[in-house]
Scaffold this motif. Structure first.
Motif, PDB file in Angstrom:
ATOM      1  N   HIS A  10      41.001  49.064  45.793  1.00 25.83           N
ATOM      2  CA  HIS A  10      40.886  47.965  46.740  1.00 25.83           C
ATOM      3  C   HIS A  10      40.574  46.639  46.054  1.00 25.83           C
ATOM      4  N   ARG A  11      40.056  46.704  44.850  1.00 22.26           N
ATOM      5  CA  ARG A  11      39.685  45.482  44.131  1.00 22.26           C
ATOM      6  C   ARG A  11      39.670  45.755  42.645  1.00 22.26           C
ATOM      7  N   LYS A  12      40.160  44.796  41.854  1.00 27.02           N
ATOM      8  CA  LYS A  12      40.124  44.906  40.401  1.00 27.02           C
ATOM      9  C   LYS A  12      39.163  43.874  39.825  1.00 27.02           C
ATOM     10  N   THR A  13      38.538  44.228  38.701  1.00 28.63           N
ATOM     11  CA  THR A  13      37.574  43.322  38.085  1.00 28.63           C
ATOM     12  C   THR A  13      38.257  42.084  37.522  1.00 28.63           C
ATOM     13  N   LYS A  14      37.534  40.981  37.583  1.00 28.51           N
ATOM     14  CA  LYS A  14      37.975  39.722  36.996  1.00 28.51           C
ATOM     15  C   LYS A  14      36.767  39.045  36.383  1.00 28.51           C
ATOM     16  N   TRP A  15      37.008  38.060  35.543  1.00 28.73           N
ATOM     17  CA  TRP A  15      35.911  37.346  34.905  1.00 28.73           C
ATOM     18  C   TRP A  15      34.982  36.743  35.946  1.00 28.73           C
ATOM     19  N   GLY A  16      33.693  36.903  35.732  1.00 34.81           N
ATOM     20  CA  GLY A  16      32.692  36.423  36.672  1.00 34.81           C
ATOM     21  C   GLY A  16      32.142  37.511  37.560  1.00 34.81           C
ATOM     22  N   ASP A  17      32.835  38.659  37.653  1.00 43.41           N
ATOM     23  CA  ASP A  17      32.352  39.774  38.476  1.00 43.41           C
ATOM     24  C   ASP A  17      31.186  40.479  37.798  1.00 43.41           C
ATOM     25  N   MET A  18      30.278  41.008  38.615  1.00 38.28           N
ATOM     26  CA  MET A  18      29.238  41.900  38.114  1.00 38.28           C
ATOM     27  C   MET A  18      29.743  43.336  38.239  1.00 38.28           C
ATOM     28  N   MET A  19      29.564  44.113  37.160  1.00 42.76           N
ATOM     29  CA  MET A  19      30.047  45.495  37.115  1.00 42.76           C
ATOM     30  C   MET A  19      28.879  46.447  36.883  1.00 42.76           C
ATOM     31  N   LEU A  20      28.860  47.523  37.661  1.00 44.31           N
ATOM     32  CA  LEU A  20      27.868  48.580  37.457  1.00 44.31           C
ATOM     33  C   LEU A  20      28.577  49.730  36.750  1.00 44.31           C
ATOM     34  N   VAL A  21      28.108  50.066  35.544  1.00 41.89           N
ATOM     35  CA  VAL A  21      28.823  51.048  34.729  1.00 41.89           C
ATOM     36  C   VAL A  21      27.877  52.094  34.142  1.00 41.89           C
ATOM     37  N   HIS A  22      28.424  53.285  33.932  1.00 38.50           N
ATOM     38  CA  HIS A  22      27.841  54.271  33.041  1.00 38.50           C
ATOM     39  C   HIS A  22      28.691  54.246  31.778  1.00 38.50           C
TER      40      HIS A  22
END
Length: 218
Positions: free
Chosen positions: A46-58
């Motif tokens: 539904h959405r792809k990451t772009k610069w400025g996004d906050m990402m929660l990752v393992h």
């Protein structure tokens, strides 16, 4: 005569090399980039990451030279995933390059050369000049402080640039939201400090480009 001819040939050769950009630099191989392998991709995105996004990752990080793990959020972070903002060098340069256009639920393997990792200095368990391998799972995406959505929220007159008044209004709302009391003099000083750092071309405004790609947070 022969000497003049040789000199002319050398001059022509030098001019041709300069025009084609072949003098010396052509022999230098391009710097290696991040190798991105998609290990898993969800059926729906539904959405792809772009610069400025906050990402929660393992993630799990390994040294390429011997395969040893140097860090894992599963093992070394009390089992908790990590938030970071994409595109502002909050993490490695290699992460900024390798995690764009990523979907929630996607898993990627990044092979990052030293120049885009910890370089000649190394860090902690990571020796100098180490190529690193990361297995990264994306759990969540949020609008970050440098997202276009945040910019649009601040850009009250939709002219794609932020005035000092717009930044002041935004900061005042944010302080009030968190119950902090700051007077107008303090607000003005804070706004001036922000523009000193962010207004790259000193035109009195923070453009969308300056806002999105600078490294200091508002």
């Amino acid at each position: 005569m022969a000497g003049a001819m040789a000199a002319a040939l050398l001059l022509c050769s030098a001019l041709l090399c300069a025009a084609l950009g072949c003098a010396g630099a052509a022999l230098i191989p391009p710097a290696p980039d991040v190798k991105v392998e998609v290990l898993h991709k969800p059926f729906l995105c539904h959405r792809k990451t772009k610069w400025g996004d906050m990402m929660l990752v393992h993630y799990e990080g390994y040294l390429e030279r011997d395969g040893s793990m140097f860090h894992s959020t599963h093992k070394h972070n009390n089992g908790q995933p990590m938030w970071f903002t994409l595109g502002i060098r909050e993490a490695l340069k290699g992460w900024d390059r390798g995690l764009k256009d990523m979907c929630v639920g996607e898993k990627r393997k990044l092979t990052i050369p030293p120049a885009l990792a910890y370089g000649k200095e190394g860090k902690g368990k990571i020796p100098p000049e180490s190529t690193l391998i990361f297995n990264i799972d994306l759990l969540e995406i949020r609008n970050g402080p440098r997202s276009h959505e945040s910019f649009q929220e601040m850009d009250l007159n939709d002219d794609w640039k932020l005035s000092k008044q717009e930044v002041k209004i935004y900061l005042k709302k944010e302080f009030e939201k968190h119950g902090a009391v700051v007077n107008d003099t303090q607000h003005d000083a804070l706004v001036e400090d922000i523009f000193d750092k962010e207004d790259e071309d000193s035109d009195g405004f923070i453009s969308a480009r300056e806002f999105t790609y600078k490294h200091d947070e508002l």
